[in-house]
Scaffold this active site. Structure first.
Site, PDB file in Angstrom:
ATOM      1  N   PRO A   9      98.089  48.763 108.033  1.00  0.00           N
ATOM      2  CA  PRO A   9      98.160  47.379 108.496  1.00  0.00           C
ATOM      3  C   PRO A   9      99.550  46.753 108.373  1.00  0.00           C
ATOM      4  O   PRO A   9     100.242  46.950 107.378  1.00  0.00           O
ATOM      5  CB  PRO A   9      97.150  46.641 107.604  1.00  0.00           C
ATOM      6  CG  PRO A   9      96.890  47.548 106.460  1.00  0.00           C
ATOM      7  CD  PRO A   9      97.106  48.942 106.956  1.00  0.00           C
ATOM      8  N   ASN A  10      99.888  46.029 109.412  1.00  0.00           N
ATOM      9  CA  ASN A  10     101.110  45.226 109.502  1.00  0.00           C
ATOM     10  C   ASN A  10     102.386  46.048 109.735  1.00  0.00           C
ATOM     11  O   ASN A  10     103.454  45.479 109.954  1.00  0.00           O
ATOM     12  CB  ASN A  10     101.284  44.327 108.259  1.00  0.00           C
ATOM     13  CG  ASN A  10     100.106  43.389 108.089  1.00  0.00           C
ATOM     14  OD1 ASN A  10      99.777  42.658 109.017  1.00  0.00           O
ATOM     15  ND2 ASN A  10      99.451  43.431 106.938  1.00  0.00           N
ATOM     16  N   ARG A  17     108.893  42.007 110.412  1.00  0.00           N
ATOM     17  CA  ARG A  17     108.126  41.550 109.271  1.00  0.00           C
ATOM     18  C   ARG A  17     108.988  41.565 108.002  1.00  0.00           C
ATOM     19  O   ARG A  17     109.540  42.612 107.650  1.00  0.00           O
ATOM     20  CB  ARG A  17     106.961  42.529 109.111  1.00  0.00           C
ATOM     21  CG  ARG A  17     106.235  42.461 107.829  1.00  0.00           C
ATOM     22  CD  ARG A  17     105.394  43.719 107.622  1.00  0.00           C
ATOM     23  NE  ARG A  17     104.544  43.509 106.482  1.00  0.00           N
ATOM     24  CZ  ARG A  17     103.966  44.468 105.795  1.00  0.00           C
ATOM     25  NH1 ARG A  17     104.113  45.741 106.136  1.00  0.00           N
ATOM     26  NH2 ARG A  17     103.216  44.179 104.761  1.00  0.00           N
ATOM     27  N   TYR A  22     111.487  44.956 104.172  1.00  0.00           N
ATOM     28  CA  TYR A  22     111.183  46.164 104.952  1.00  0.00           C
ATOM     29  C   TYR A  22     112.283  46.576 105.929  1.00  0.00           C
ATOM     30  O   TYR A  22     112.166  47.610 106.581  1.00  0.00           O
ATOM     31  CB  TYR A  22     109.854  45.968 105.708  1.00  0.00           C
ATOM     32  CG  TYR A  22     108.680  45.732 104.790  1.00  0.00           C
ATOM     33  CD1 TYR A  22     108.218  46.749 103.946  1.00  0.00           C
ATOM     34  CD2 TYR A  22     108.032  44.495 104.742  1.00  0.00           C
ATOM     35  CE1 TYR A  22     107.152  46.533 103.085  1.00  0.00           C
ATOM     36  CE2 TYR A  22     106.954  44.279 103.889  1.00  0.00           C
ATOM     37  CZ  TYR A  22     106.516  45.300 103.062  1.00  0.00           C
ATOM     38  OH  TYR A  22     105.459  45.103 102.214  1.00  0.00           O
ATOM     39  N   ASN A  74     101.563  55.910 105.210  1.00  0.00           N
ATOM     40  CA  ASN A  74     101.872  54.611 104.618  1.00  0.00           C
ATOM     41  C   ASN A  74     100.651  53.744 104.893  1.00  0.00           C
ATOM     42  O   ASN A  74     100.495  53.202 105.992  1.00  0.00           O
ATOM     43  CB  ASN A  74     103.128  53.997 105.218  1.00  0.00           C
ATOM     44  CG  ASN A  74     103.514  52.707 104.495  1.00  0.00           C
ATOM     45  OD1 ASN A  74     102.703  52.140 103.761  1.00  0.00           O
ATOM     46  ND2 ASN A  74     104.733  52.249 104.697  1.00  0.00           N
ATOM     47  N   ALA A  77      98.728  47.799 102.679  1.00  0.00           N
ATOM     48  CA  ALA A  77      97.954  47.158 101.603  1.00  0.00           C
ATOM     49  C   ALA A  77      96.673  47.923 101.264  1.00  0.00           C
ATOM     50  O   ALA A  77      96.149  47.778 100.148  1.00  0.00           O
ATOM     51  CB  ALA A  77      97.624  45.722 101.994  1.00  0.00           C
ATOM     52  N   GLU A  99     102.010  60.245 100.326  1.00  0.00           N
ATOM     53  CA  GLU A  99     101.953  58.773 100.310  1.00  0.00           C
ATOM     54  C   GLU A  99     103.370  58.230 100.373  1.00  0.00           C
ATOM     55  O   GLU A  99     104.243  58.663  99.614  1.00  0.00           O
ATOM     56  CB  GLU A  99     101.274  58.310  99.013  1.00  0.00           C
ATOM     57  CG  GLU A  99     101.274  56.791  98.846  1.00  0.00           C
ATOM     58  CD  GLU A  99     100.662  56.346  97.513  1.00  0.00           C
ATOM     59  OE1 GLU A  99     100.054  57.191  96.814  1.00  0.00           O
ATOM     60  OE2 GLU A  99     100.824  55.170  97.171  1.00  0.00           O
ATOM     61  N   HIS A 101     105.916  54.654 100.808  1.00  0.00           N
ATOM     62  CA  HIS A 101     106.140  53.207 100.889  1.00  0.00           C
ATOM     63  C   HIS A 101     107.611  52.952 101.147  1.00  0.00           C
ATOM     64  O   HIS A 101     108.474  53.628 100.576  1.00  0.00           O
ATOM     65  CB  HIS A 101     105.711  52.500  99.596  1.00  0.00           C
ATOM     66  CG  HIS A 101     104.280  52.750  99.293  1.00  0.00           C
ATOM     67  ND1 HIS A 101     103.266  52.139  99.990  1.00  0.00           N
ATOM     68  CD2 HIS A 101     103.685  53.592  98.417  1.00  0.00           C
ATOM     69  CE1 HIS A 101     102.116  52.586  99.547  1.00  0.00           C
ATOM     70  NE2 HIS A 101     102.336  53.480  98.597  1.00  0.00           N
ATOM     71  N   ARG A 108     107.526  45.087  92.607  1.00  0.00           N
ATOM     72  CA  ARG A 108     106.941  43.932  93.278  1.00  0.00           C
ATOM     73  C   ARG A 108     105.723  43.393  92.493  1.00  0.00           C
ATOM     74  O   ARG A 108     105.616  43.631  91.306  1.00  0.00           O
ATOM     75  CB  ARG A 108     106.608  44.329  94.722  1.00  0.00           C
ATOM     76  CG  ARG A 108     107.861  44.792  95.485  1.00  0.00           C
ATOM     77  CD  ARG A 108     107.563  45.156  96.922  1.00  0.00           C
ATOM     78  NE  ARG A 108     107.070  43.997  97.664  1.00  0.00           N
ATOM     79  CZ  ARG A 108     106.465  44.083  98.857  1.00  0.00           C
ATOM     80  NH1 ARG A 108     106.310  45.271  99.432  1.00  0.00           N
ATOM     81  NH2 ARG A 108     106.049  42.995  99.451  1.00  0.00           N
TER      82      ARG A 108
HETATM   83  C1  DQA Z   1     104.109  49.027 101.782  1.00  0.00           C
HETATM   84  C2  DQA Z   1     103.868  48.353 100.431  1.00  0.00           C
HETATM   85  C3  DQA Z   1     102.497  47.715 100.407  1.00  0.00           C
HETATM   86  O1  DQA Z   1     102.265  47.084  99.158  1.00  0.00           O
HETATM   87  C4  DQA Z   1     102.397  46.669 101.508  1.00  0.00           C
HETATM   88  O2  DQA Z   1     101.095  46.115 101.512  1.00  0.00           O
HETATM   89  C5  DQA Z   1     102.776  47.183 102.823  1.00  0.00           C
HETATM   90  C6  DQA Z   1     103.910  48.076 102.941  1.00  0.00           C
HETATM   91  C7  DQA Z   1     105.534  49.609 101.890  1.00  0.00           C
HETATM   92  O3  DQA Z   1     105.757  50.404 102.782  1.00  0.00           O
HETATM   93  O4  DQA Z   1     106.412  49.220 101.110  1.00  0.00           O
HETATM   94  O5  DQA Z   1     102.200  46.798 103.842  1.00  0.00           O
HETATM   95  O6  DQA Z   1     103.203  50.116 101.914  1.00  0.00           O
END
Ligand code: DQA
Length: 147
Positions: A9-10, A17, A22, A74, A77, A99, A101, A108
């Site tokens: 998501p996102n 964003r 990011y 990735n 959330a 995994e 990020h 954070r």
């Molecule tokens: C994320 C970190 C997550 O906590 C966050 O919700 C994201 C992006 C990252 O790539 O740093 O959407 O996965």
């Protein structure tokens, strides 16, 4: 070797964003750069993004059925909430899932310090910006060729 990058998501808004966290690069550019970088090694890279948990699970299942050599996930959330993703990663074993990020989640908010998927993944890369994706592909390429 063919790998798939799966974004949750996102992450479709990467580049727009919260750029202070990011960065300014969008996912299309990241994937294009990776394809060019890894093509000479015979590595194919597919990419999928969804804002929906079940779609991410379906994508992991498909990656397994379609014979991918590994996945870079990735989960956004959902990393911090999804037992279903944890189970999906375990269900497709031994397909290696890394995994990833972009941000260093440990610097954070507290709620980002827990990952429900790490234990199911073969490894975790976080905090290197979009370079995290490249490091994950390199790890997969090394891992799958030495298996
Ligand atoms: C994320 C970190 C997550 O906590 C966050 O919700 C994201 C992006 C990252 O790539 O740093 O959407 O996965």
């Amino acid at each position: 070797m063919k790998y798939i990058i799966i974004n949750g998501p996102n992450l479709n808004l990467l580049g727009q964003r919260e750029p202070g966290i990011y960065g300014n690069t969008n996912m299309e550019s990241v994937v294009e750069e990776l394809r060019q970088r890894f093509a000479p090694q015979g590595v194919e890279i597919a990419c999928y993004q969804s804002n929906h948990e079940g779609d991410l699970i379906d994508c992991l299942h498909r990656a397994w059925r379609e014979g991918y050599d590994g996945a870079v996930l990735n989960a956004g959330a959902y990393t911090h909430t999804s037992i279903a993703l944890h189970d999906a990663i375990r269900a497709i074993a031994p397909l290696p899932v890394v995994e990833v990020h972009i941000s260093n989640v440990h610097q954070r908010e507290d709620f980002r310090h827990t990952s429900l998927i790490s234990a199911a993944c073969c490894g975790v890369i976080c905090g290197f910006g979009t370079l995290s994706y490249r490091l994950a592909i390199e790890a997969l390429a090394g891992r799958t060729t030495t298996l």
